[in-house]
Structures are given as structure tokens and as C-alpha cells.
Design a protein around this motif. Structure first.
Motif, short mmCIF file in Angstrom:
data_model
loop_
_atom_site.label_atom_id
_atom_site.label_comp_id
_atom_site.label_asym_id
_atom_site.label_seq_id
_atom_site.Cartn_x
_atom_site.Cartn_y
_atom_site.Cartn_z
N GLN A 176 0.84 -1.19 0.00
CA GLN A 176 0.00 0.00 0.00
C GLN A 176 0.88 1.24 0.00
N GLY A 177 0.50 2.22 -0.81
CA GLY A 177 1.26 3.46 -0.88
C GLY A 177 0.89 4.42 0.22
N HIS A 178 1.07 5.71 -0.04
CA HIS A 178 0.83 6.73 0.99
C HIS A 178 -0.64 7.05 1.17
N TYR A 179 -1.50 6.57 0.26
CA TYR A 179 -2.92 6.89 0.33
C TYR A 179 -3.73 5.61 0.34
N ASP A 180 -4.88 5.65 1.01
CA ASP A 180 -5.78 4.51 1.04
C ASP A 180 -6.82 4.70 -0.06
N THR A 181 -6.37 4.76 -1.31
CA THR A 181 -7.24 5.11 -2.42
C THR A 181 -7.51 3.90 -3.31
N THR A 182 -8.66 3.94 -3.98
CA THR A 182 -9.08 2.86 -4.88
C THR A 182 -9.56 3.47 -6.19
N VAL A 183 -10.04 2.60 -7.06
CA VAL A 183 -10.53 3.04 -8.35
C VAL A 183 -11.72 3.99 -8.20
N LYS A 184 -12.49 3.84 -7.14
CA LYS A 184 -13.63 4.74 -6.92
C LYS A 184 -13.17 6.16 -6.59
N ASP A 185 -11.98 6.31 -6.02
CA ASP A 185 -11.44 7.65 -5.76
C ASP A 185 -10.89 8.27 -7.05
N LEU A 186 -10.42 7.43 -7.94
CA LEU A 186 -9.86 7.94 -9.19
C LEU A 186 -10.94 8.47 -10.13
N LEU A 187 -12.11 7.85 -10.10
CA LEU A 187 -13.15 8.23 -11.06
C LEU A 187 -13.50 9.72 -11.05
N PRO A 188 -13.82 10.34 -9.91
CA PRO A 188 -14.18 11.76 -9.94
C PRO A 188 -13.02 12.68 -10.32
#
Length: 423
Positions: A225-237
Motif C-alpha cells: 500500500q502506498g501513501h494513500y488509502d485510495t481505490t478506483v472509486k477515488d480515481l473516477l471523480p
């Protein structure tokens, strides 16, 4: 020559790549290797179609040099018909216009967009610049001593070097690979992570592993895991902003998870959410694919098990190459075979992808006889099959290339090279 009964092939040229439709209606992508001419690739493919048909093939091309219509013979010689030099538009593959043609040489009018400059005038002047070679390094140590004694490398050593060169190859534009099998627990995530690591380590960065999964995608669990807890749903907007001219190459970093040793990025799904909370429609997938193509040279999809999902179908339609993993167990292999059957029946492009797929058979336990039988059975169905030996490092925990046994790493490099040769 009457064109009424002449099979027709079609090629749409865009830069260094083309879409080729064979006389039997199959569509396949073509690409020129660095320094090569896509027109030469098209002519060679049309000549192969003529050899298959047993008679000359009419080739209709459309692209940056206009529209052209020529006849290609099995031996690669060309002729042009008496129709206007430029056709108004690409004809329908089902149409059958009646036109007359005569054989001419490759300098005849009407084909200069494809062939007139394929054989430039040779020069006798010796260049002052020495050839750069193929990038191979001169042997040192024991290999150097053996070379001086006239003892060459083994066949296995030659194969390893060839595989490394294939994996290190680069392409104009983004390439996409889909890792697919309709059954869970067959090694899709493992295959995605290790293949991506091989391509990144041997060919350089800008490689993305994308967890394209509606339900419990676990690629994030088996990678860093990188510095953010981000997924594809965060990338969409944020996708539209990432596509603006002012977006920087590092802006994607807060949405993906970089693998510090294996040097690739992971776009995660969220395994804690239900499928209803993270479905992605076809148009959303296309938007995400535009972002991926802008920031990465290679994208490898870890797919889900729902073959009816919009994102699964768009993944297939967007992929240049299929990889079908299976464990060396009957149920896993049967699921892989059924998926290939379904793709062959879906449409022409899916049939092409299935025929040119690479199957990777991983030994779930050290049972070589069963693995050999499954490998042999798939060999007649697809372009290539690779067997991966049993390795406990593949069974659980974080997936890292350096954790594998040397023989396992060699097998994965060979698998990646086989995939690369289909790109």
C-alpha cells in the motif's frame, strides 16, 4: 484480373499500428516494431492471407496516406486495378464491386502510399557511425573464458536472454493485457502481480496493475500500500482533471500504490465493499482507460469472475492480449477452457483474442504429471502455454519477484516474453 471473385482484406492505418480485417472477416491489430514500417507489416499480412486463400487478395487501405486498393499475391508481389487511384471511403466488407485490374510493378500509380518507398535506393557509402547492436553486453567472467575457448552458451541460456529482450521491448502507445478465468482462486491475482513485476523490472516503469473487479478484488491485499488509502472509486471523480493539458505526470501517484522493489503501480478495488457499491459502467471504464493510457505504457488487468459485468466486457474489448491462468487442477483448467470457448463464440475480436491467448499453468502442489497433461491439452487451443513450477512463495502473502525461486522466476520471465511477443 477480375475482382469479382477476389477475396478482400482491409487495413486501417493509424501511425505505427493498423487494424487488419482478413478475407474471412477476422479483425486483428497489427503493429510495427521500432524502426519498421507498418505498411510493410500490412503487405506481409496480406501476402499470408493470399497464401491461405490460394489466390491473390485485394487489399483496401485507409489511413494517413489516403485510400488505396491493390492486389497482393502470395509471393508478396503487387498489382493495382483500373479503379480511381483514391477510393471515396472504405467499402463495406460485405460489398462486392465488379472492377477490372491488370498486373503492374510496385512502382505503378495508385500504390505509392503503401509500397513505393519500401525499397529505397541503396547507398554504397559506409557510415561513420558504428552499428549500435542489439543491446547485448559482452560476456565477462566464466562466460567470457568459455567464449574464448569456443564454447558457446547453452540453449537454455540463449532462451533466457531472448526472453529478457522480448520483455524489455517497448511499443508506441499503451498496451493492455487482460488476465481472465471465470473461476475464483485460480491464480488471476498472482499472475497479474508477477507478470506486472516482470515487465516493470525488465522493461522499465510506467506499468500498471489494475484490479478490475466488482467483487472482493484482492490485488491490494497481496501488494504494497502506498501513501494513500485510495481505490478506483477515488480515481473516477478526478479522471477528467488528470486528462487536462496542465496535469502533471506525478498527479496519478495519489490514486495508485507504488511497489517499491518491483517498480510498478497498483490501482486497487475495495474488497470490503459489496459489488453494488462499486460497479463501474462501460463509459466510466472508458474514462479510466483514457487516464491509464495517458500515464502508463502497459496496463495489466486483474479481472473479476462476473463475465457479464460492463467493466469485464469493456476490459475484453480494450485488451491487446489475453492471459488465462489456471492451477494444475481439473476444475480450474475446465473453467479456463470454458471461458476460451465462450470468447470464441462472442464475436470476431474475442475469437482472435482467444486464439492468440497465453495460458499459464501453475503447479498448485508439486504434481508435475497433472500439470504436464493440462499444459499439453491447452497447447492446441491457444498461441502459447507456459508451466510455472510449484513455489511456496506464490501461495500466500505479498507477491514479490525476488521472493521466488530462481527456476520459478525464469519460468515467469518466459511467460511474460510469450505475452510480449503477442503485443
Amino acid at each position: 484480373m477480375s475482382l469479382d471473385t477476389t477475396p478482400r482484406a482491409f487495413a486501417t492505418v493509424r501511425g505505427g499500428s493498423a487494424s487488419f480485417t482478413s478475407p474471412d472477416g477476422r479483425v486483428e491489430p497489427l503493429a510495427a516494431s521500432p524502426g519498421a514500417d507498418i505498411r510493410q507489416v500490412i503487405l506481409q499480412r496480406a501476402a499470408a492471407a493470399a497464401r491461405t486463400a490460394g489466390i491473390p487478395v485485394e487489399l483496401v487501405t485507409d489511413g494517413d496516406r489516403g485510400e488505396h486498393r491493390i492486389v497482393v499475391f502470395a509471393d508478396g508481389t503487387l498489382s493495382t486495378d483500373t479503379a480511381p487511384e483514391h477510393v471515396d471511403a472504405m467499402p463495406n466488407p460485405q460489398s462486392d464491386p465488379s472492377q477490372q485490374g491488370e498486373e503492374v510493378n510496385t512502382e505503378a500509380p495508385g500504390i505509392e502510399g503503401l509500397a513505393s518507398d519500401l525499397a529505397p535506393e541503396p547507398s554504397n557509402r559506409r557510415s561513420f557511425i558504428a552499428p549500435t547492436g542489439d543491446g547485448a553486453h559482452a560476456p565477462t567472467g566464466w562466460p567470457s573464458l568459455l567464449a574464448k575457448l569456443g564454447i558457446g552458451p547453452s540453449r537454455a541460456a540463449v532462451q533466457r536472454e531472448s526472453d529478457k529482450h522480448a520483455v524489455a521491448d517497448q511499443w508506441a502507445g499503451c498496451r493492455t493485457i487482460a488476465v481472465v478465468n471465470g473461476k475464483g482462486g485460480v491464480g488471476k491475482t498472482m499472475t497479474t502481480a508477477i507478470l506486472t513485476a516482470v515487465f516493470a523490472r525488465h522493461g522499465g516503469g510506467n506499468v500498471l496493475a489494475w484490479d478490475n473487479n466488482d467483487t472482493r478484488g484482492t490485488l491490494g491485499w497481496r501488494t504494497e500500500q502506498g501513501h494513500y488509502d485510495t481505490t478506483v472509486k477515488d480515481l473516477l471523480p478526478a479522471a477528467e482533471d488528470l486528462l487536462t493539458p496542465g496535469a502533471g505526470v506525478s498527479d496519478i501517484a495519489r490514486f495508485v500504490h507504488h511497489q517499491s522493489v518491483d517498480r510498478y503501480d497498483v490501482l486497487r478495488s475495495n474488497p470490503e465493499l459489496l459489488a453494488t457499491d462499486q460497479r463501474i459502467a462501460a463509459e466510466q471504464f472508458d474514462l479510466l482507460m483514457r487516464v491509464a493510457a495517458r500515464y502508463y505504457r502497459l496496463v495489466i488487468f486483474d479481472s473479476g469472475n462476473d463475465e457479464s459485468a460492463d467493466r469485464w466486457l469493456r476490459m475484453i474489448d480494450s485488451s491487446h492480449q489475453l492471459v488465462v491462468p489456471t492451477l494444475a487442477v481439473p476444475e480450474s483448467a475446465e473453467s479456463a477452457a470454458l471461458l476460451l470457448d465462450a470468447l470464441r463464440a462472442r464475436d470476431d475480436r474475442s475469437r482472435y483474442l482467444a486464439r492468440n491467448a497465453v495460458v499459464i499453468v501453475t503447479e498448485a502442489e508439486p504434481d508435475r504429471r497433472l500439470a504436464a497433461r493440462i499444459t499439453s491439452d491447452f497447447a492446441e487451443q491457444v498461441r502459447g502455454v507456459v508451466r510455472i513450477p510449484f513455489d511456496p512463495a506464490l501461495k500466500s502473502g505479498q507477491l514479490r519477484l525476488d521472493a521466488l525461486r530462481p527456476t520459478t522466476r525464469t519460468a515467469w520471465v518466459h511467460a511474460a516474453a510469450m505475452v510480449a511477443r503477442g503485443l
